[in-house]
Scaffold this motif. Structure first.
Motif, PDB file in Angstrom:
ATOM      1  N   ASP A  66       0.819  -1.219   0.000  1.00  0.00           N
ATOM      2  CA  ASP A  66       0.000   0.000   0.000  1.00  0.00           C
ATOM      3  C   ASP A  66       0.849   1.264   0.000  1.00  0.00           C
ATOM      4  O   ASP A  66       0.399   2.307  -0.463  1.00  0.00           O
ATOM      5  CB  ASP A  66      -0.928   0.017   1.222  1.00  0.00           C
ATOM      6  CG  ASP A  66      -2.035  -1.008   1.086  1.00  0.00           C
ATOM      7  OD1 ASP A  66      -2.368  -1.365  -0.062  1.00  0.00           O
ATOM      8  OD2 ASP A  66      -2.561  -1.444   2.127  1.00  0.00           O
ATOM      9  N   ASP A  67       2.062   1.192   0.518  1.00  0.00           N
ATOM     10  CA  ASP A  67       2.925   2.371   0.549  1.00  0.00           C
ATOM     11  C   ASP A  67       3.898   2.409  -0.636  1.00  0.00           C
ATOM     12  O   ASP A  67       4.892   3.111  -0.605  1.00  0.00           O
ATOM     13  CB  ASP A  67       3.691   2.432   1.866  1.00  0.00           C
ATOM     14  CG  ASP A  67       4.582   1.211   2.064  1.00  0.00           C
ATOM     15  OD1 ASP A  67       4.399   0.223   1.337  1.00  0.00           O
ATOM     16  OD2 ASP A  67       5.452   1.256   2.952  1.00  0.00           O
ATOM     17  N   SER A  68       3.597   1.681  -1.691  1.00  0.00           N
ATOM     18  CA  SER A  68       4.465   1.635  -2.866  1.00  0.00           C
ATOM     19  C   SER A  68       4.465   2.976  -3.590  1.00  0.00           C
ATOM     20  O   SER A  68       3.449   3.675  -3.655  1.00  0.00           O
ATOM     21  CB  SER A  68       3.990   0.537  -3.826  1.00  0.00           C
ATOM     22  OG  SER A  68       4.742   0.569  -5.012  1.00  0.00           O
ATOM     23  N   ILE A  69       5.607   3.322  -4.159  1.00  0.00           N
ATOM     24  CA  ILE A  69       5.719   4.586  -4.904  1.00  0.00           C
ATOM     25  C   ILE A  69       4.863   4.550  -6.170  1.00  0.00           C
ATOM     26  O   ILE A  69       4.455   5.585  -6.689  1.00  0.00           O
ATOM     27  CB  ILE A  69       7.206   4.872  -5.246  1.00  0.00           C
ATOM     28  CG1 ILE A  69       7.395   6.277  -5.839  1.00  0.00           C
ATOM     29  CG2 ILE A  69       7.725   3.864  -6.256  1.00  0.00           C
ATOM     30  CD1 ILE A  69       7.250   7.364  -4.853  1.00  0.00           C
ATOM     31  N   LEU A  70       4.556   3.345  -6.641  1.00  0.00           N
ATOM     32  CA  LEU A  70       3.750   3.219  -7.854  1.00  0.00           C
ATOM     33  C   LEU A  70       2.306   3.652  -7.650  1.00  0.00           C
ATOM     34  O   LEU A  70       1.588   3.880  -8.610  1.00  0.00           O
ATOM     35  CB  LEU A  70       3.791   1.778  -8.369  1.00  0.00           C
ATOM     36  CG  LEU A  70       5.168   1.272  -8.784  1.00  0.00           C
ATOM     37  CD1 LEU A  70       5.087  -0.191  -9.186  1.00  0.00           C
ATOM     38  CD2 LEU A  70       5.732   2.096  -9.918  1.00  0.00           C
ATOM     39  N   LYS A  71       1.870   3.766  -6.401  1.00  0.00           N
ATOM     40  CA  LYS A  71       0.494   4.183  -6.128  1.00  0.00           C
ATOM     41  C   LYS A  71       0.394   5.659  -5.759  1.00  0.00           C
ATOM     42  O   LYS A  71      -0.685   6.144  -5.439  1.00  0.00           O
ATOM     43  CB  LYS A  71      -0.090   3.325  -5.012  1.00  0.00           C
ATOM     44  CG  LYS A  71      -0.212   1.874  -5.434  1.00  0.00           C
ATOM     45  CD  LYS A  71      -0.951   1.068  -4.435  1.00  0.00           C
ATOM     46  CE  LYS A  71      -1.049  -0.353  -4.977  1.00  0.00           C
ATOM     47  NZ  LYS A  71      -1.953  -1.168  -4.222  1.00  0.00           N
ATOM     48  N   ASN A  73       0.217   9.516  -6.576  1.00  0.00           N
ATOM     49  CA  ASN A  73      -0.158  10.383  -7.693  1.00  0.00           C
ATOM     50  C   ASN A  73       0.940  11.377  -8.034  1.00  0.00           C
ATOM     51  O   ASN A  73       1.129  11.735  -9.194  1.00  0.00           O
ATOM     52  CB  ASN A  73      -1.446  11.138  -7.379  1.00  0.00           C
ATOM     53  CG  ASN A  73      -2.647  10.226  -7.422  1.00  0.00           C
ATOM     54  OD1 ASN A  73      -2.638   9.202  -8.092  1.00  0.00           O
ATOM     55  ND2 ASN A  73      -3.681  10.602  -6.695  1.00  0.00           N
ATOM     56  N   GLN A  74       1.654  11.837  -7.023  1.00  0.00           N
ATOM     57  CA  GLN A  74       2.701  12.836  -7.249  1.00  0.00           C
ATOM     58  C   GLN A  74       3.821  12.282  -8.125  1.00  0.00           C
ATOM     59  O   GLN A  74       4.364  12.993  -8.966  1.00  0.00           O
ATOM     60  CB  GLN A  74       3.257  13.313  -5.907  1.00  0.00           C
ATOM     61  CG  GLN A  74       4.118  14.538  -6.001  1.00  0.00           C
ATOM     62  CD  GLN A  74       3.318  15.748  -6.434  1.00  0.00           C
ATOM     63  OE1 GLN A  74       2.128  15.842  -6.201  1.00  0.00           O
ATOM     64  NE2 GLN A  74       3.979  16.680  -7.079  1.00  0.00           N
ATOM     65  N   PHE A  79       6.426  12.331 -13.463  1.00  0.00           N
ATOM     66  CA  PHE A  79       6.863  11.556 -14.624  1.00  0.00           C
ATOM     67  C   PHE A  79       6.164  12.035 -15.890  1.00  0.00           C
ATOM     68  O   PHE A  79       6.793  12.205 -16.936  1.00  0.00           O
ATOM     69  CB  PHE A  79       6.593  10.072 -14.388  1.00  0.00           C
ATOM     70  CG  PHE A  79       6.987   9.215 -15.538  1.00  0.00           C
ATOM     71  CD1 PHE A  79       8.321   8.983 -15.830  1.00  0.00           C
ATOM     72  CD2 PHE A  79       6.027   8.630 -16.333  1.00  0.00           C
ATOM     73  CE1 PHE A  79       8.689   8.190 -16.896  1.00  0.00           C
ATOM     74  CE2 PHE A  79       6.380   7.837 -17.401  1.00  0.00           C
ATOM     75  CZ  PHE A  79       7.718   7.613 -17.683  1.00  0.00           C
ATOM     76  N   SER A  80       4.866  12.267 -15.805  1.00  0.00           N
ATOM     77  CA  SER A  80       4.110  12.740 -16.974  1.00  0.00           C
ATOM     78  C   SER A  80       4.608  14.110 -17.422  1.00  0.00           C
ATOM     79  O   SER A  80       4.718  14.374 -18.627  1.00  0.00           O
ATOM     80  CB  SER A  80       2.623  12.824 -16.647  1.00  0.00           C
ATOM     81  OG  SER A  80       2.132  11.554 -16.349  1.00  0.00           O
TER      82      SER A  80
END
Length: 97
Positions: A66-71, A73-74, A79-80
């Protein structure tokens, strides 16, 4: 001085436009960037799909936390922004040539 010879009769090239030929031109390989783009895109797609399946089945528990960087939004927003900036910069450099 002798006059130059008359030019040979020019033959006009006729192109077929519209209809099925217009659609089939999308799939031509000669002069297209799609074959070289697919050489990059297909392996990236395969790696991404493999990683996603491995995460979903629990083989990579560090990425599914749950604390993964992949989740976050920032992280995706940054990256976008970076990818968008690079695309615009590269396009403007190509236009300035």
């Amino acid at each position: 001085p002798a006059a130059p010879p008359p030019p040979a009769a020019a033959v006009m090239i006729t192109y077929t436009s519209g209809g099925i030929w217009y659609f089939l031109k999308l799939f031509q390989c000669k002069g297209s960037v799609f074959p070289s783009a697919l050489m990059v895109a297909i392996p990236c797609t395969a790696i991404s799909a493999t990683l996603k399946i491995a995460i979903d089945r629990g083989y990579l528990p560090g990425f599914a936390a749950d604390d993964s960087i992949l989740k976050e939004n920032q992280a995706w927003s940054g990256f976008s922004f970076l990818v968008g900036f690079l695309v615009v910069f590269r396009t403007s450099q190509a236009y300035s040539r």
